[in-house]
Design an enzyme around this catalytic site. Structure first.
Site, short mmCIF file in Angstrom:
data_model
loop_
_atom_site.label_atom_id
_atom_site.label_comp_id
_atom_site.label_asym_id
_atom_site.label_seq_id
_atom_site.Cartn_x
_atom_site.Cartn_y
_atom_site.Cartn_z
N ASN A 190 0.85 -1.19 0.00
CA ASN A 190 0.00 0.00 0.00
C ASN A 190 0.89 1.24 0.00
O ASN A 190 1.73 1.39 0.89
CB ASN A 190 -0.92 0.01 1.23
CG ASN A 190 -1.83 1.24 1.25
OD1 ASN A 190 -1.37 2.34 1.51
ND2 ASN A 190 -3.10 1.05 0.96
N SER A 213 -4.83 -0.19 -3.27
CA SER A 213 -5.32 1.16 -3.02
C SER A 213 -6.53 1.02 -2.10
O SER A 213 -7.45 0.26 -2.40
CB SER A 213 -5.72 1.84 -4.33
OG SER A 213 -6.02 3.19 -4.08
N GLU A 214 -6.52 1.72 -0.98
CA GLU A 214 -7.49 1.40 0.08
C GLU A 214 -8.94 1.78 -0.25
O GLU A 214 -9.85 1.41 0.48
CB GLU A 214 -7.05 1.98 1.43
CG GLU A 214 -7.00 3.49 1.53
CD GLU A 214 -5.62 4.04 1.22
OE1 GLU A 214 -4.86 3.39 0.47
OE2 GLU A 214 -5.30 5.14 1.70
N ASN A 215 -9.15 2.48 -1.37
CA ASN A 215 -10.54 2.68 -1.79
C ASN A 215 -11.09 1.45 -2.52
O ASN A 215 -12.25 1.44 -2.94
CB ASN A 215 -10.68 3.93 -2.66
CG ASN A 215 -9.84 3.89 -3.90
OD1 ASN A 215 -8.70 3.43 -3.88
ND2 ASN A 215 -10.39 4.34 -5.01
N SER A 240 -11.41 -3.89 2.07
CA SER A 240 -10.11 -3.26 1.85
C SER A 240 -9.36 -3.10 3.18
O SER A 240 -8.18 -3.44 3.29
CB SER A 240 -10.30 -1.90 1.19
OG SER A 240 -9.06 -1.31 0.95
#
Lengths: 218, 232
Positions: A22, A45-47, A87
């Protein structure tokens, strides 16, 4: 002394084959440009993306496809999309191997402050608190001193904390340092052309210098 | 066959009244229920508490409700791109609770799963932990956080059928399935509304049981916040 790309290039050497990584906003994003060809690394990607690709070619950008920095991106073969709970689930359960993020301050115990300057900046923590609370390996990419010339490597964070005892390694324009579990920044490498004395001067927290400190290989 | 379709956004938001709490899907401007937001602006409803990862920008998304002073409180993780938001927050007109993004997502998940609380390590030792119960499991501290309790959820999906089943597209999924699960009454706007049987049951992201009203949005502007491209 390294520029932003130099810091990113050095951090890229910490990435290993098979890693899920990340990358935070700013210098960490640049790390993707220096991952050696042939190395298999999956960017999270944390979205909600695993397998994030580069920016799209002009004219192919898609409003439904952005990264955590809200920039338009692409998907690589083998990528997957998921909701925000999953996520952070994969982050919390340590399936993501490495987190690289920026910081305003890091303490000699690995505490990090990077989300708020009281009275000045109140944008919010986004996913930073979740990432630092859960990741097993956290590397901070940042400048060694702030704009006022004050050290960002401190005995204790002065700004509001994002997470406690979580940073393992720091790469700055001057040096690579490990954060020891018992406290202290252990100097591992000097940036090209930088002396140990310069690093000592720029580090307010406890700095441990043992033997000859090699220059970085980039 | 249960039919949960309604005519338009105006009909969909019926029953949203002053001082209610709304869960709002979307990340940045991606996957936001723009038709419902526009209808809420038109309705003039006031004193809203909005639970949403972000607060839109000055002239789009939840920013429109902020400009109109229809929001009393925001519960978000990141509110960086909004000058009006910052002005209202610093002047004290707007109440703001900032919480970690994963906590926000999981508190919605918990509501949709019928669980009262979650335990998360995010925020331990920070100002987010103030006044919250901390418990140690297997040597690590966790904060207790409550499942969200909200009157309505408004979400945006790519496709849906008239029974309320939803399919999302790319990263416009983000918080939408979670907010959908967490609402007492959930309103979904979709780009394409189809008849039952036209969506593959194996490809449904949100089952229609969580969606009480569904409609085809009139306009989707789908604005891009940061257009980053490689030159041809």
């Amino acid at each position: 002394m390294l520029d932003k790309n130099g810091i990113a290039k050095r951090i890229a050497r910490e990435v290993q084959d098979g890693y899920y990584v990340n990358l935070g906003i700013g210098i960490p994003t640049l790390v993707a440009n220096y991952i050696p060809e042939g190395m298999h690394v999956v960017l999270q990607s944390e979205n909600g993306i695993l397998g994030m690709g580069p920016f799209p070619v002009e004219g192919t950008e898609d409003a439904d496809l952005i990264n955590a920095g809200k920039q338009t991106v692409t998907l690589l073969p083998g990528s997957s999309i998921f909701d925000s709970a999953m996520s952070f689930g994969m982050i919390r359960s340590q399936k993501v191997n490495l987190t690289i993020l920026g910081a305003m301050e890091v303490s000699e115990f690995g505490d990090i402050a990077n989300w708020k300057i009281p009275g000045k900046m109140v944008k919010g923590m986004g996913g930073a608190m979740d990432l630092v609370a859960s990741a097993k390996n956290i590397i901070v990419a940042m400048q060694h001193v702030n704009k006022a010339g004050e050290s960002k490597l401190l005995p204790k964070c002065e700004l509001p904390i994002t997470g406690l005892r979580c940073v393992k390694k720091i790469v700055t324009e001057l040096a690579v340092l490990d954060v020891l579990p018992q406290g202290g920044f252990k100097l591992l490498e000097r940036a090209p052309g930088v002396s140990v004395e310069q690093i000592v001067k720029a580090t307010a927290g406890k700095l441990i210098v043992e033997g000859d400190i090699p220059e970085m290989v980039l | 066959m249960i039919n949960r379709s309604v005519k338009n956004a105006e009909e969909a938001i019926a029953g949203i009244t002053d001082n209610m709490t709304l869960l709002v899907g979307g990340f940045g401007l991606c996957g936001i229920p723009e038709n419902c937001i526009n209808a809420l602006v038109q309705s003039g409803v006031k004193g809203l508490t909005c639970i949403s990862n972000n607060a839109g920008v000055d002239d789009f998304g939840l920013g429109l409700l902020l400009q109109n002073k229809q929001i009393k409180k925001m519960i978000s993780s990141y509110v960086g791109e909004n000058a009006e938001f910052e002005r209202q927050m610093l002047s004290g007109e707007l109440e703001v609770e900032l919480i970690p993004q994963g906590t926000l997502a999981t508190r919605a998940l918990a509501a949709g799963y019928g669980m009262p609380v979650i335990y998360t390590p995010a925020g331990v030792g920070t100002e987010v932990a103030a006044g919250k119960e901390v418990r140690n499991f297997n040597g690590k501290d966790y904060l207790m956080e409550y499942a969200f309790d909200a009157d309505f959820a408004i979400v945006k999906a790519w496709k849906g059928d008239t029974t309320g089943n939803l399919v999302f597209r790319h990263t416009a999924r983000n918080f939408n399935p979670l907010m959908a699960m967490a609402g007492k009454i959930t309103i979904a706007e979709v780009e394409e509304l189809v008849e039952p049987g036209q969506l593959d049951p194996d490809h449904i992201h949100t089952p229609g049981i969580y969606v009480h009203r569904i409609f085809k949005g009139q306009v989707f502007e789908k604005r891009i916040e940061q257009r980053t491209v490689i030159k041809r």
